[in-house]
Design a protein around this motif. Structure first.
Motif, mmCIF file in Angstrom:
data_model
loop_
_atom_site.group_PDB
_atom_site.id
_atom_site.type_symbol
_atom_site.label_atom_id
_atom_site.label_comp_id
_atom_site.label_asym_id
_atom_site.label_seq_id
_atom_site.Cartn_x
_atom_site.Cartn_y
_atom_site.Cartn_z
ATOM 1 N N PRO A 1 -7.704 38.592 105.459
ATOM 2 C CA PRO A 1 -7.345 38.892 104.091
ATOM 3 C C PRO A 1 -6.158 39.791 103.941
ATOM 4 O O PRO A 1 -5.877 40.547 104.801
ATOM 5 C CB PRO A 1 -8.557 39.665 103.612
ATOM 6 C CG PRO A 1 -9.105 40.262 104.830
ATOM 7 C CD PRO A 1 -8.800 39.338 105.938
ATOM 8 N N THR A 2 -5.482 39.677 102.785
ATOM 9 C CA THR A 2 -4.635 40.816 102.495
ATOM 10 C C THR A 2 -3.861 40.881 101.215
ATOM 11 O O THR A 2 -2.829 41.477 101.209
ATOM 12 C CB THR A 2 -3.625 41.080 103.578
ATOM 13 O OG1 THR A 2 -2.846 39.975 103.707
ATOM 14 C CG2 THR A 2 -4.248 41.488 104.830
ATOM 15 N N GLU A 3 -4.270 40.448 100.171
ATOM 16 C CA GLU A 3 -3.518 40.699 98.943
ATOM 17 C C GLU A 3 -3.870 42.089 98.458
ATOM 18 O O GLU A 3 -5.021 42.461 98.427
ATOM 19 C CB GLU A 3 -3.879 39.689 97.867
ATOM 20 C CG GLU A 3 -3.081 39.904 96.629
ATOM 21 C CD GLU A 3 -3.368 38.837 95.603
ATOM 22 O OE1 GLU A 3 -2.737 38.859 94.564
ATOM 23 O OE2 GLU A 3 -4.231 38.008 95.855
ATOM 24 N N ASP B 1 -8.714 36.610 101.312
ATOM 25 C CA ASP B 1 -8.822 37.901 100.637
ATOM 26 C C ASP B 1 -10.135 38.035 99.860
ATOM 27 O O ASP B 1 -10.843 39.030 99.974
ATOM 28 C CB ASP B 1 -7.624 38.071 99.703
ATOM 29 C CG ASP B 1 -7.570 39.437 99.061
ATOM 30 O OD1 ASP B 1 -7.395 40.418 99.800
ATOM 31 O OD2 ASP B 1 -7.708 39.518 97.839
ATOM 32 N N ARG C 1 -11.407 41.576 98.979
ATOM 33 C CA ARG C 1 -10.098 42.157 98.678
ATOM 34 C C ARG C 1 -9.924 43.498 99.399
ATOM 35 O O ARG C 1 -9.791 44.548 98.794
ATOM 36 C CB ARG C 1 -9.919 42.304 97.169
ATOM 37 C CG ARG C 1 -10.005 40.978 96.415
ATOM 38 C CD ARG C 1 -9.860 41.154 94.912
ATOM 39 N NE ARG C 1 -8.555 41.687 94.596
ATOM 40 C CZ ARG C 1 -8.336 42.623 93.661
ATOM 41 N NH1 ARG C 1 -9.358 43.122 92.970
ATOM 42 N NH2 ARG C 1 -7.123 43.060 93.416
ATOM 43 N N SER D 1 -1.890 40.012 108.802
ATOM 44 C CA SER D 1 -2.504 40.744 107.704
ATOM 45 C C SER D 1 -3.407 41.856 108.210
ATOM 46 O O SER D 1 -3.799 41.889 109.375
ATOM 47 C CB SER D 1 -3.312 39.791 106.812
ATOM 48 O OG SER D 1 -4.379 39.226 107.534
#
Length: 483
Positions: A25-27, A106, A111, A151
């Motif tokens: 994930p990585t936003e 994400d 998140r 990420s």
């Protein structure tokens, strides 16, 4: 030291799974100011032989955040940083990450980069110690996060080590390094393995300075999950990395897709084009997206297209890596783990796989078959081969399968699920689909035995015989054997 309060061939797989996206994930929402009172602890100071560091205290631990271990210009090798205790004073309440584009997984992981600040000046460590530190030196676990080399960050809320530090009286050092094209450039104009060089610099910093924080420099255990585990396996073979750690835990390292990457990497370099040191991040992310797209069609290798390039410093040629593993293995204690249902994770983030699993009648069967085959191809086969190679070189090696999962879980023992038990930050994991329906509620109790086992390994190289159970609200265990 005082605190002041205040081996399966990856190409022989189902064609519907060959472009599986394993990006973690990585936003993020961008920089955020800490609330009042600060959510990451109470301001304090930590007096050490190196000087007095700004810190935060809370939850039974003291954290020194964002200590710079090296500096680096874009696309250049890291340079060791001078220890400046006050340098991170204004960042004691910040979680930093290397700049990175959003990740498709994400939402599945809740998140995890909410509130994280992106900064290319990201060669940083966060050190977490018990608030009531013992008089003698403590074992040190150095955490290298996963994220497909594109990420994540070391100091995320979901990687909060307070429980294992508090319970087991160990030190945890979380490492953040460069990712994607910033860490693994595809062109030949720049060093290919900057991210690995960052990790070497970080481990050197820990070896030289962790005693000032109460750590035992002779008992450093490297712990890596997913691409973090893959990176540590590569470090064992790397020039200049021998002796930086004597114990290593590889969790779900995708070693089955380590080899045969040269043609894919050539296509990626061509698609990305020349990488200008003064390019904007938007331009670099666009080049990264082109490179990722060019990797499609490379079998399961295209699931993690970025990462170390064999034959480029500090790595030997691909054909020499196994010999380097044997050569460097003699003084290592090694634990290699995988999860029973690793690739079930990707049915939750890849729309094509989700549609396949949703087919009437046959969908659940296809899901089980594909999960079993791809888990074996990407994780299990390569892990077993690595374990036997280093055991043949003299390492003391154990392998283990984890089949733990929350009661009533639909996903099963998927990729990254054990991370929540090792770092049971309930608020960070609550509502995470990976832990549905209610696995986050009992994380601290459910993972106590697993955390104790990791700490025992870090303390002496010992590991419980047989199985390590999960606790209330979870089913399954870690089943280990010596190689």
């Amino acid at each position: 030291m005082q605190t002041d309060p205040n081996t399966t061939d990856p190409d022989t797989t189902d064609p519907d799974t060959t472009d599986l996206d394993t990006t973690d994930p990585t936003e993020a929402d961008g920089p955020t100011a800490p609330a009042d009172p600060p959510p990451l602890g109470t301001p304090t100071e930590l007096a050490t032989p190196l000087g007095t560091f700004p810190a935060v205290a809370g939850d039974g631990v003291v954290r020194v955040r964002n200590v710079r271990y090296a500096t680096a210009r874009r696309f250049e090798a890291p340079v060791p940083a001078e220890v400046r205790p006050d340098e991170s004073s204004d960042r004691r309440f910040q979680r930093l990450a290397c700049p990175q584009p959003a990740s498709p997984s994400d939402e599945l992981l809740g998140r995890p980069l909410r509130g994280v600040e992106f900064d290319e000046d990201c060669l940083r460590l966060t050190i977490t110690i018990p608030e009531d530190a013992p008089d003698g030196p403590m074992p040190v676990l150095v955490w290298v996060h996963g994220g497909s080399y594109v990420s994540g960050a070391g100091d995320l809320a979901g990687y909060d080590p307070a429980a294992i530090v508090r319970e087991q009286r160990v030190i945890v050092v979380a490492v953040t390094s460069r990712l994607g094209l910033l860490g693994y450039p595809t062109d030949d104009a720049h060093p290919a393995n900057l991210g690995l060089l960052d990790l070497i610099a970080a481990f050197r910093w820990v070896g030289e300075h962790i005693a000032a924080f109460g750590g035992d420099a002779e008992r450093i255990t490297a712990v890596g999950q997913s691409s973090g585990g893959d990176a540590l396996a590569h470090l064992i073979a790397a020039e200049g990395a021998r002796g930086l750690f004597h114990r290593v835990i590889l969790q779900s390292a995708p070693l089955g897709i380590r080899t045969g990457r040269a043609e894919m990497q050539r296509r990626m370099a061509e698609a990305a084009g020349p990488l200008a040191p003064d390019a904007s991040l938007d331009d670099l992310f666009a080049a990264q997206a082109r490179a990722k797209q060019a990797a499609a069609g490379s079998g399961l290798r295209s699931a993690m297209p970025f990462g170390p390039r064999a034959g480029a410093a500090p790595l030997p040629a691909e054909g020499d890596i196994e010999a380097a593993w044997r050569e460097h293995a003699a003084d290592l204690d090694v634990l290699v783990t995988w999860n029973r249902d690793e690739t079930a994770f990707f049915f939750e983030v890849d729309p094509r796989l989700a549609a396949l699993a949703a087919r009437p009648v046959i969908g659940p069967l296809l899901r089980r078959v594909i999960t079993r085959r791809t888990t074996r191809a990407v994780y299990v086969g390569g892990a077993r081969r690595f374990a036997h190679i280093v055991a043949g070189g003299g390492a003391d090696v154990r392998v283990a399968e984890f089949d733990g999962h929350p009661d009533g879980s639909r996903i099963g023992s998927a990729h990254a699920i054990e991370v929540a038990l090792l770092f049971p930050a309930t608020a960070a994991w609550e509502g995470t689909p990976l832990l549905a329906p209610d696995g986050a509620r009992n994380l601290v109790a459910a993972g106590a035995a697993l955390r104790a086992a990791w700490a025992a390994f870090a303390r002496s190289g010992a590991f419980p015989a047989g199985y390590v159970p999960t606790g209330h609200g979870w089913a399954g265990s870690l089943l280990a054997r010596r190689v």
